[in-house]
Design an enzyme around this catalytic site. Structure first.
Site, PDB file in Angstrom:
ATOM      1  N   GLU A  47       0.839  -1.207   0.000  1.00 24.87           N
ATOM      2  CA  GLU A  47       0.000   0.000   0.000  1.00 24.87           C
ATOM      3  C   GLU A  47       0.874   1.258   0.000  1.00 24.87           C
ATOM      4  O   GLU A  47       0.592   2.225  -0.717  1.00 24.87           O
ATOM      5  CB  GLU A  47      -0.923   0.008   1.225  1.00 24.87           C
ATOM      6  CG  GLU A  47      -2.032  -1.015   1.228  1.00 24.87           C
ATOM      7  CD  GLU A  47      -3.287  -0.553   0.487  1.00 24.87           C
ATOM      8  OE1 GLU A  47      -3.239   0.478  -0.221  1.00 24.87           O
ATOM      9  OE2 GLU A  47      -4.312  -1.241   0.610  1.00 24.87           O
ATOM     10  N   ASP A 104      10.824   7.821  -0.421  1.00 29.63           N
ATOM     11  CA  ASP A 104      10.811   8.047  -1.864  1.00 29.63           C
ATOM     12  C   ASP A 104      11.361   9.423  -2.196  1.00 29.63           C
ATOM     13  O   ASP A 104      11.564  10.262  -1.323  1.00 29.63           O
ATOM     14  CB  ASP A 104       9.405   7.848  -2.440  1.00 29.63           C
ATOM     15  CG  ASP A 104       8.409   8.916  -1.997  1.00 29.63           C
ATOM     16  OD1 ASP A 104       8.718  10.115  -2.120  1.00 29.63           O
ATOM     17  OD2 ASP A 104       7.302   8.551  -1.547  1.00 29.63           O
TER      18      ASP A 104
END
Length: 200
Positions: A44, A76
């Site tokens: 997720e 990220d």
């Protein structure tokens, strides 16, 4: 008039900061929302990073780090979680952790690499005893800690990294390893995923 009322609903409704009813429903039905265990929650989070990369039109780099206490960090290099200011000048974050993702309600099914439906970041937060969401954008950096999806304090400013991006660290009691399969690592076409393990 609170200007947030004029904001459009994108993936989340900006007019609601915490949807306690939704979070309680997820926890009450953890056998459904938590199907797939820790691996599914990790997928997720990766799916959200993939959204960021696709929005930028480039392959994003993600580092998944497994910690000795069982928590996992997904970092990220995307654009960072959207933040805006309300009529009083207060910083308001996009409520991705504490409200439902409107893309995945009313029967809409988007499967993740494990074959289970994607339900959004709020499910990860609701099923995590602790989740830390760290955000970096050009206009500033902040951190927010959640306990089962409920913020435990206001946004806390943190030192910037010089780049944009998001770090999500979560720890859950769901069963199963939070390990990605070789197929998982290549399933998100917008991501280049590196996996690390911290032993101490």
């Amino acid at each position: 008039m609170d200007e947030r009322r004029t904001w459009t609903v994108t993936t989340h409704d900006w007019t609601t900061e915490v949807d306690t009813e939704h979070l309680a429903e997820v926890r009450a039905h953890s056998e459904t929302f938590g199907e797939g265990g820790r691996r599914h929650l990790l997928l997720e989070v990766l799916a959200y990073a993939a959204d960021e990369a696709e929005a930028l039109g480039r392959v994003g780099r993600v580092v998944v780090t497994h910690h000795p206490d069982g928590s996992v960090t997904v970092a990220d290099d995307g654009r960072g979680t959207d933040t805006r200011r309300d009529a009083q000048g207060r910083v308001v974050r996009k409520p991705v952790m504490a409200t439902r993702d409107v893309r995945f309600v009313d029967g809409a099914v988007t499967p993740l690499p494990d074959g289970l439906p994607r339900r959004g970041m709020s499910v990860v937060a609701a099923l995590s005893e602790r989740l830390v969401h760290e955000n970096h954008r050009a206009e500033g950096s902040w951190s927010q800690t959640y306990r089962h999806g409920i913020p435990d304090a206001g946004l806390r400013g943190v030192e910037g990294t010089g780049t944009s991006g998001t770090r999500v660290t979560f720890r859950t009691d769901l069963p199963g390893p939070a390990r990605l399969t070789p197929e998982d690592l290549t399933a998100f076409v917008w991501l280049e995923v590196e996996v690390r393990t911290v032993t101490r």
